[in-house]
Design a protein around this motif. Structure first.
Motif, PDB file in Angstrom:
ATOM      1  N   PHE A 156       2.757  -0.372   9.397  1.00 21.44           N
ATOM      2  CA  PHE A 156       3.157  -0.748   8.044  1.00 21.44           C
ATOM      3  C   PHE A 156       2.102  -1.604   7.351  1.00 21.44           C
ATOM      4  CE2 PHE A 156       6.851   0.149  10.585  1.00 21.44           C
ATOM      5  CZ  PHE A 156       7.555   1.012   9.776  1.00 21.44           C
ATOM      6  N   LEU A 157       0.880  -1.588   7.876  1.00 17.01           N
ATOM      7  CA  LEU A 157      -0.232  -2.330   7.299  1.00 17.01           C
ATOM      8  C   LEU A 157      -1.271  -1.350   6.773  1.00 17.01           C
ATOM      9  CD1 LEU A 157      -1.291  -5.305   6.980  1.00 17.01           C
ATOM     10  CD2 LEU A 157      -2.657  -4.870   9.037  1.00 17.01           C
ATOM     11  N   PHE A 158      -1.666  -1.521   5.509  1.00 20.06           N
ATOM     12  CA  PHE A 158      -2.674  -0.666   4.879  1.00 20.06           C
ATOM     13  C   PHE A 158      -3.994  -1.420   4.788  1.00 20.06           C
ATOM     14  CE2 PHE A 158       1.373   0.934   3.480  1.00 20.06           C
ATOM     15  CZ  PHE A 158       1.212   2.308   3.353  1.00 20.06           C
ATOM     16  N   GLU A 159      -5.078  -0.727   5.068  1.00 19.81           N
ATOM     17  CA  GLU A 159      -6.405  -1.327   4.959  1.00 19.81           C
ATOM     18  C   GLU A 159      -6.928  -1.182   3.535  1.00 19.81           C
ATOM     19  OE1 GLU A 159      -7.795  -3.020   7.413  1.00 19.81           O
ATOM     20  OE2 GLU A 159      -6.107  -2.554   8.736  1.00 19.81           O
ATOM     21  N   GLY A 160      -7.686  -2.200   3.073  1.00 24.43           N
ATOM     22  CA  GLY A 160      -8.270  -2.151   1.738  1.00 24.43           C
ATOM     23  C   GLY A 160      -7.275  -2.511   0.648  1.00 24.43           C
ATOM     24  N   PRO A 161      -7.671  -2.347  -0.629  1.00 25.68           N
ATOM     25  CA  PRO A 161      -6.799  -2.716  -1.750  1.00 25.68           C
ATOM     26  C   PRO A 161      -5.775  -1.626  -2.055  1.00 25.68           C
ATOM     27  CG  PRO A 161      -8.886  -1.889  -2.581  1.00 25.68           C
ATOM     28  CD  PRO A 161      -9.015  -1.918  -1.079  1.00 25.68           C
ATOM     29  N   PRO A 162      -4.690  -1.972  -2.743  1.00 21.32           N
ATOM     30  CA  PRO A 162      -3.717  -0.953  -3.150  1.00 21.32           C
ATOM     31  C   PRO A 162      -4.364   0.035  -4.117  1.00 21.32           C
ATOM     32  CG  PRO A 162      -2.793  -3.161  -3.401  1.00 21.32           C
ATOM     33  CD  PRO A 162      -4.258  -3.326  -3.138  1.00 21.32           C
ATOM     34  N   PRO A 163      -4.069   1.324  -3.998  1.00 23.64           N
ATOM     35  CA  PRO A 163      -4.634   2.305  -4.924  1.00 23.64           C
ATOM     36  C   PRO A 163      -3.855   2.339  -6.238  1.00 23.64           C
ATOM     37  CG  PRO A 163      -3.271   3.412  -3.289  1.00 23.64           C
ATOM     38  CD  PRO A 163      -3.267   1.952  -2.920  1.00 23.64           C
ATOM     39  N   PHE A 164      -4.564   2.304  -7.345  1.00 26.70           N
ATOM     40  CA  PHE A 164      -3.970   2.483  -8.666  1.00 26.70           C
ATOM     41  C   PHE A 164      -4.722   3.610  -9.366  1.00 26.70           C
ATOM     42  CE2 PHE A 164      -2.705  -1.902  -7.804  1.00 26.70           C
ATOM     43  CZ  PHE A 164      -1.377  -1.895  -8.216  1.00 26.70           C
ATOM     44  N   PRO A 165      -4.037   4.381 -10.208  1.00 24.63           N
ATOM     45  CA  PRO A 165      -4.672   5.553 -10.823  1.00 24.63           C
ATOM     46  C   PRO A 165      -5.658   5.185 -11.921  1.00 24.63           C
ATOM     47  CG  PRO A 165      -2.466   5.264 -11.681  1.00 24.63           C
ATOM     48  CD  PRO A 165      -2.620   4.244 -10.592  1.00 24.63           C
ATOM     49  N   ASN A 219      -7.391  -6.722  -9.895  1.00 29.25           N
ATOM     50  CA  ASN A 219      -7.969  -6.615  -8.549  1.00 29.25           C
ATOM     51  C   ASN A 219      -9.446  -6.251  -8.550  1.00 29.25           C
ATOM     52  OD1 ASN A 219      -5.548  -7.269  -7.385  1.00 29.25           O
ATOM     53  ND2 ASN A 219      -4.981  -5.172  -6.866  1.00 29.25           N
ATOM     54  N   LYS A 220      -9.950  -5.777  -9.673  1.00 33.18           N
ATOM     55  CA  LYS A 220     -11.360  -5.371  -9.712  1.00 33.18           C
ATOM     56  C   LYS A 220     -12.253  -6.584  -9.473  1.00 33.18           C
ATOM     57  CE  LYS A 220     -10.708  -1.285 -12.606  1.00 33.18           C
ATOM     58  NZ  LYS A 220     -10.950  -0.624 -13.903  1.00 33.18           N
ATOM     59  N   ASN A 254      -6.450  -6.054   3.260  1.00 39.73           N
ATOM     60  CA  ASN A 254      -5.282  -5.287   3.700  1.00 39.73           C
ATOM     61  C   ASN A 254      -4.074  -5.679   2.876  1.00 39.73           C
ATOM     62  OD1 ASN A 254      -4.200  -7.684   4.871  1.00 39.73           O
ATOM     63  ND2 ASN A 254      -5.219  -7.263   6.811  1.00 39.73           N
ATOM     64  N   TYR A 255      -2.997  -4.923   3.028  1.00 45.62           N
ATOM     65  CA  TYR A 255      -1.769  -5.231   2.288  1.00 45.62           C
ATOM     66  C   TYR A 255      -0.586  -4.519   2.937  1.00 45.62           C
ATOM     67  CZ  TYR A 255      -1.982  -0.560   0.133  1.00 45.62           C
ATOM     68  OH  TYR A 255      -2.010   0.801  -0.070  1.00 45.62           O
ATOM     69  N   VAL A 256       0.600  -5.004   2.619  1.00 48.52           N
ATOM     70  CA  VAL A 256       1.842  -4.299   2.915  1.00 48.52           C
ATOM     71  C   VAL A 256       2.537  -4.038   1.587  1.00 48.52           C
ATOM     72  CG1 VAL A 256       2.137  -5.266   5.216  1.00 48.52           C
ATOM     73  CG2 VAL A 256       3.135  -6.442   3.245  1.00 48.52           C
ATOM     74  N   LEU A 257       3.353  -2.994   1.555  1.00 49.85           N
ATOM     75  CA  LEU A 257       4.041  -2.588   0.334  1.00 49.85           C
ATOM     76  C   LEU A 257       5.540  -2.507   0.594  1.00 49.85           C
ATOM     77  CD1 LEU A 257       4.267  -1.421  -2.549  1.00 49.85           C
ATOM     78  CD2 LEU A 257       3.643   0.817  -1.599  1.00 49.85           C
ATOM     79  N   MET A 279       6.478  -4.206  -4.483  1.00 49.52           N
ATOM     80  CA  MET A 279       5.762  -5.466  -4.286  1.00 49.52           C
ATOM     81  C   MET A 279       4.685  -5.295  -3.225  1.00 49.52           C
ATOM     82  SD  MET A 279       7.223  -9.285  -3.370  1.00 49.52           S
ATOM     83  CE  MET A 279       8.102  -8.806  -1.898  1.00 49.52           C
ATOM     84  N   TRP A 280       3.492  -5.739  -3.574  1.00 50.31           N
ATOM     85  CA  TRP A 280       2.369  -5.726  -2.643  1.00 50.31           C
ATOM     86  C   TRP A 280       2.089  -7.157  -2.189  1.00 50.31           C
ATOM     87  CZ3 TRP A 280       2.611  -3.251  -7.281  1.00 50.31           C
ATOM     88  CH2 TRP A 280       2.439  -1.868  -7.301  1.00 50.31           C
ATOM     89  N   ILE A 281       2.026  -7.373  -0.884  1.00 49.43           N
ATOM     90  CA  ILE A 281       1.559  -8.648  -0.331  1.00 49.43           C
ATOM     91  C   ILE A 281       0.188  -8.367   0.262  1.00 49.43           C
ATOM     92  CG2 ILE A 281       2.051 -10.544   1.229  1.00 49.43           C
ATOM     93  CD1 ILE A 281       4.982  -9.689   1.168  1.00 49.43           C
ATOM     94  N   GLU A 282      -0.820  -9.037  -0.268  1.00 45.88           N
ATOM     95  CA  GLU A 282      -2.216  -8.666   0.011  1.00 45.88           C
ATOM     96  C   GLU A 282      -2.980  -9.823   0.655  1.00 45.88           C
ATOM     97  OE1 GLU A 282      -2.033  -6.217  -4.225  1.00 45.88           O
ATOM     98  OE2 GLU A 282      -3.185  -8.067  -4.030  1.00 45.88           O
TER      99      GLU A 282
END
Length: 537
Positions: free
Chosen positions: A324-333, A411-412, A418-421, A455-458
């Motif tokens: 449940f852990l993502f590497e890097g920043p959250p993706p936004f379009p 975020n730029k 990393n982050y969890v969502l 919610m993103w916790i980063e």
């Protein structure tokens, strides 16, 4: 109307994602903590950093996994109650402990940010009533700042369900928001209170099996002993009707009642149900596996009460022990891909600004020319564009159209490692449901029908230091008025913001928060709260 931060459009959940902690015996084996001690609270409830300067996200999420029906179920014993209560599992909610405030990243932005958050609010236009002029509405887009405090409730909150027990990790929250606006002829910004909210998050994953014991049966008894005149009294060895009896034909062809133990697979014709439990009843199930790991209940002073259910989003491409852990920043379009109605402040039922997901408006380019033209039947046949023109013409464009692009742009330049969502909703597609209750006025004029939150916790690496950052998007749907075709219109109400712990924001931003929110629990007068969208003049 505002609700606490956290949101997104339609969420597609799987029901079976309730999470279990790494060690099933943690509740019993961990040392008891004095939760009233400030030092012990720092150890038991780490907010952002450990002494080794490592954010807890990586450590906390290592080993959490989805509960399956074949996983061991822990038995509950009364003599372990205090240990279980003292060592409750808060899951990911543990890292929220503390005070979070708006984080202004103007130094890395291409435009000046007066506030860090963005809200878009659509309300009925003055003079309208349901059933009158179709779909006339008032639109407002503002920047805001906020203070959001989380406080872990010491000890597990026990839910008793007979053979099933649940111990909730409860986290109180208290939120205050002020809009940030400019006043013509004045250099100073104007800060207006527009929202107060409080409630609780619950971590719902600690479940146990509580089988009947000799003591619980005796203490909770509510039936008489078997009557001496009962023809089957000899089958109830305890003296109470704690056996289920089955009517059979014995070897002599005579009708006879037997217990289940002596049924031996024979055909039976009637059943007399047991009225009392036997020791061990409930051991074989049914076992409760929660549909979701997280709930949120909130009270909003407009007269709405919310319950949301949701979970951490699984990273299917992640490491086996960090699902449940993502590497890097959250993706936004970017570009055309950002035109997704689940995240826009205008819905398809509002005409969609004359665009579609297949033929989108690129929100990373200047607004189309028609946004600044006088529209008529020639350049806006069907009135789809004029209906949403003001949203695209707003000074806060493109955030007035898709607010979560503010999160992307904030975020730029940041090094998010990393982050969890977390995703939650009041209206899930299947299974357990949350809900929204409104007072009669809101129900009649602006029914609030659905709320979705993300919610993103980063973890952010900044100046050689790892800190936590909280970002949220929240989409609420109102329904009021109707379209030209008589259909009900769905009106999105969206909030987004970026927050950090108050100790992790620059000194000037900390001073601003302390000045504007000296004590978020002190309520402003009703007159000073007139800037709330519901009271817009």
């Amino acid at each position: 109307m505002y609700y606490l931060p956290l949101g997104v459009g339609i969420i597609n959940y799987k029901k079976d994602i309730m999470l279990k902690r790494k060690n099933a015996e943690d509740e019993i084996n961990l040392a008891q903590a004095n939760l009233n001690s400030v030092e012990n609270r720092k150890e038991v409830f780490p907010g952002a950093l450990q002494e080794d300067n490592k954010v807890t996200l990586d450590k906390l999420m290592t080993g959490y996994s989805k509960v399956q029906i074949e996983d061991p179920i822990r038995p509950f014993y009364e003599d372990n109650l205090q240990k279980i209560v003292n060592n409750v599992d808060y899951g990911i909610l543990k890292v929220l402990q503390g005070t979070w405030v708006s984080y202004n990243n103007s130094a890395q932005s291409q435009r000046k940010l007066n506030g860090t958050g963005i809200h878009t609010t659509i309300m009925p236009s003055p003079g309208t009533n349901a059933g009158t002029i179709p779909g006339k509405y008032s639109f407002e887009c503002q920047e805001y700042i906020e203070k959001l405090t989380f406080d872990l409730v010491p000890g597990g909150v026990r839910n008793r369900g007979g053979a099933n027990e649940q111990f909730c990790g409860a986290v109180k929250y208290d939120q205050s928001i002020k809009s940030v606006t400019t006043v013509e002829g004045q250099e100073a910004l104007q800060y207006t209170p527009i929202h107060e909210e409080n409630g609780m998050y619950l971590w719902l994953s600690d479940v146990f099996n509580y089988a009947a014991t000799e003591k619980t049966i005796k203490d909770d008894r509510g039936v008489h002993a078997v009557s001496p005149t009962n023809p089957n009294k000899d089958l109830y060895k305890s003296g109470y009707q704690d056996e289920t009896l089955f009517l059979i034909l014995n070897d002599l062809g005579q009708k006879e009642y037997v217990t289940q133990e002596n049924l031996n697979g024979r055909k039976y014709y009637e059943i007399i149900a047991a009225k009392e439990l036997k020791v061990g009843a409930g051991q074989t199930g049914q076992y409760f596996i929660p549909d979701y790991s997280i709930s949120r209940s909130g009270v909003i002073p407009h007269g709405s009460t919310i319950t949301l259910l949701g979970d951490l989003v699984r990273n299917n491409a992640g490491k086996k022990d960090k699902k449940f852990l993502f590497e890097g920043p959250p993706p936004f379009p970017e570009g055309d891909a950002a035109w997704k109605y689940d995240h826009l402040s205008l819905s398809k039922t509002m005409g969609g600004a004359g665009a579609s997901e297949k033929d989108p408006i690129n929100l990373d380019k200047p607004a189309p020319d028609w946004v600044f033209e006088k529209l008529n039947d020639i350049n806006d046949f069907g009135e789809n564009k004029i209906y949403t023109q003001r949203i695209l013409a707003d000074p806060l464009y493109p955030y007035s159209v898709r607010p979560d692009l503010r999160l992307r742009d904030t975020n730029k330049g940041d090094n998010i490692i990393n982050y969890v969502l977390i995703e939650m909703s009041s209206k899930n597609k299947t299974g357990a449901q949350g809900g929204i209750l409104n007072v009669p006025f809101v129900n009649r004029f602006v029914p609030t029908v659905e709320m979705n939150t993300r919610m993103w916790i980063e973890t952010v690496l900044e100046d050689g230091k790892e800190i936590l950052q909280l970002q949220y998007e929240q989409v609420i749907f109102f329904e009021f008025d109707f379209g030209d075709d008589g259909g009900t219109t769905s009106w999105p109400h969206i909030q987004v913001n970026t927050l950090r712990k108050i100790e992790d924001v620059p000194l000037d931003q900390k001073r601003l928060i302390e000045e504007q929110f000296p004590d978020s629990k002190k309520y402003e007068s009703s007159a000073s709260a007139s800037g709330c969208p519901y009271h817009k003049e």
